[in-house]
Design a protein around this motif. Structure first.
Motif, mmCIF file in Angstrom:
data_model
loop_
_atom_site.group_PDB
_atom_site.id
_atom_site.type_symbol
_atom_site.label_atom_id
_atom_site.label_comp_id
_atom_site.label_asym_id
_atom_site.label_seq_id
_atom_site.Cartn_x
_atom_site.Cartn_y
_atom_site.Cartn_z
ATOM 1 N N ASN A 79 0.848 -1.195 0.000
ATOM 2 C CA ASN A 79 0.000 0.000 0.000
ATOM 3 C C ASN A 79 0.882 1.242 0.000
ATOM 4 O O ASN A 79 2.101 1.151 -0.182
ATOM 5 C CB ASN A 79 -0.986 -0.014 1.184
ATOM 6 N N ALA A 80 0.290 2.404 0.209
ATOM 7 C CA ALA A 80 1.028 3.672 0.152
ATOM 8 C C ALA A 80 2.126 3.750 1.210
ATOM 9 O O ALA A 80 3.125 4.441 1.026
ATOM 10 C CB ALA A 80 0.057 4.839 0.308
ATOM 11 N N GLN A 81 1.966 3.012 2.310
ATOM 12 C CA GLN A 81 2.978 3.028 3.377
ATOM 13 C C GLN A 81 4.171 2.134 3.050
ATOM 14 O O GLN A 81 5.230 2.258 3.651
ATOM 15 C CB GLN A 81 2.383 2.570 4.720
ATOM 16 N N GLY A 82 4.006 1.210 2.107
ATOM 17 C CA GLY A 82 5.096 0.314 1.740
ATOM 18 C C GLY A 82 4.630 -1.125 1.653
ATOM 19 O O GLY A 82 3.460 -1.406 1.430
ATOM 20 N N ILE A 83 5.579 -2.032 1.873
ATOM 21 C CA ILE A 83 5.299 -3.463 1.762
ATOM 22 C C ILE A 83 5.404 -4.093 3.140
ATOM 23 O O ILE A 83 6.379 -3.866 3.855
ATOM 24 C CB ILE A 83 6.312 -4.144 0.827
ATOM 25 N N MET A 93 6.437 -4.561 8.514
ATOM 26 C CA MET A 93 6.863 -3.722 7.396
ATOM 27 C C MET A 93 8.265 -4.135 6.945
ATOM 28 O O MET A 93 9.132 -4.410 7.763
ATOM 29 C CB MET A 93 6.871 -2.243 7.784
ATOM 30 N N LEU A 94 8.472 -4.159 5.624
ATOM 31 C CA LEU A 94 9.775 -4.488 5.061
ATOM 32 C C LEU A 94 10.515 -3.200 4.713
ATOM 33 O O LEU A 94 9.885 -2.177 4.441
ATOM 34 C CB LEU A 94 9.602 -5.343 3.803
ATOM 35 N N PRO A 95 11.850 -3.234 4.687
ATOM 36 C CA PRO A 95 12.605 -2.038 4.301
ATOM 37 C C PRO A 95 12.163 -1.554 2.925
ATOM 38 O O PRO A 95 11.954 -2.369 2.025
ATOM 39 C CB PRO A 95 14.063 -2.510 4.273
ATOM 40 N N GLY A 96 12.025 -0.249 2.764
ATOM 41 C CA GLY A 96 11.421 0.297 1.545
ATOM 42 C C GLY A 96 12.365 0.775 0.475
ATOM 43 O O GLY A 96 11.929 1.325 -0.523
ATOM 44 N N LYS A 97 13.651 0.594 0.612
ATOM 45 C CA LYS A 97 14.580 1.160 -0.364
ATOM 46 C C LYS A 97 15.120 0.125 -1.349
ATOM 47 O O LYS A 97 16.082 0.372 -2.042
ATOM 48 C CB LYS A 97 15.767 1.829 0.359
ATOM 49 N N ALA A 99 15.063 -2.627 -4.647
ATOM 50 C CA ALA A 99 14.541 -2.663 -6.015
ATOM 51 C C ALA A 99 13.173 -3.334 -6.022
ATOM 52 O O ALA A 99 12.289 -2.974 -6.789
ATOM 53 C CB ALA A 99 15.502 -3.416 -6.931
ATOM 54 N N GLY A 100 12.988 -4.322 -5.135
ATOM 55 C CA GLY A 100 11.697 -4.999 -5.029
ATOM 56 C C GLY A 100 10.592 -4.050 -4.608
ATOM 57 O O GLY A 100 9.469 -4.124 -5.096
ATOM 58 N N ALA A 101 10.920 -3.120 -3.717
ATOM 59 C CA ALA A 101 9.937 -2.128 -3.273
ATOM 60 C C ALA A 101 9.520 -1.241 -4.435
ATOM 61 O O ALA A 101 8.340 -0.920 -4.607
ATOM 62 C CB ALA A 101 10.509 -1.288 -2.135
ATOM 63 N N GLU A 102 10.483 -0.868 -5.263
ATOM 64 C CA GLU A 102 10.189 -0.042 -6.435
ATOM 65 C C GLU A 102 9.317 -0.814 -7.418
ATOM 66 O O GLU A 102 8.357 -0.282 -7.961
ATOM 67 C CB GLU A 102 11.505 0.388 -7.101
#
Length: 195
Positions: A79-83, A93-97, A99-102
């Protein structure tokens, strides 16, 4: 003469060209989409693709529940907060930086028909009709060019196929199947999105 011209124009493909705005509106229409997916990860080093299957729930204003069934069971919420990944009974919550997050942010934008969000990072080329279209995304930024050569998305009323062609020669093919947009969120899904 002007009546003939008007009649010809009304039936020409240019008069009713399917554009990005119409595609965005079409994909943004459903409040909730439930479906199954098959994901094939094609790695240059392996003769056969790595295949995973599962179900998904895309809910407008909530995000995406991605429920992996095979080869292992794992639930994700994007969602908008991340994964977030389900860890027992709670979401972590997983780290957002990464390539998978992108990739997941782009994936959410694609499924929700957010062409304005995609246009910030990609050149978009749309072909087809509302019932059968192909959208090609070519990365603009140097960072994205290091990850993707191109992303191809196909669909009709809903997205049916997404192919990520990666810069290193690998690719991911995602087939969205049995998608329905007439079922509301059930209680468990509402709870998952609310956490």
């Amino acid at each position: 003469m002007s009546i003939l011209f008007a009649a010809l124009f009304a039936f020409s493909p240019l008069a009713h060209a399917f554009d990005l705005q119409q595609l965005s509106e079409q994909l943004a229409r459903p409040q909730v989409i439930h479906g199954d997916f098959i994901q094939e990860k094609h790695l240059r080093a392996l003769p056969k693709p790595l295949t995973s299957t599962g179900t998904f729930v895309l809910a407008k204003n909530h995000g995406l529940l991605w429920q992996l069934k095979t080869p292992l069971q794992q639930d994700y919420r994007i969602n908008a907060q991340g994964i977030a990944r389900r860890d027992g009974t709670r979401w972590q919550m997983l780290p957002g930086k990464s390539a998978g997050a992108e990739q997941n942010r782009l994936f959410l934008a694609v499924l929700q028909g957010d062409s304005s969000g995609l246009q910030q990072d990609f050149d978009l080329q749309l072909q087809g009709t509302p019932d059968h279209w192909t959208l090609t995304l070519t990365p603009r930024s140097l960072l994205l060019k290091q990850v993707f050569n191109q992303i191809n998305i196909e669909g009709g009323e809903l997205v049916q196929r997404i192919e990520l062609q990666e810069a290193q020669g690998d690719s991911t093919l995602l087939k969205m199947q049995n998608s329905v947009s007439n079922q509301p969120l059930n209680e468990a899904e509402q709870h998952d999105f609310a956490q």
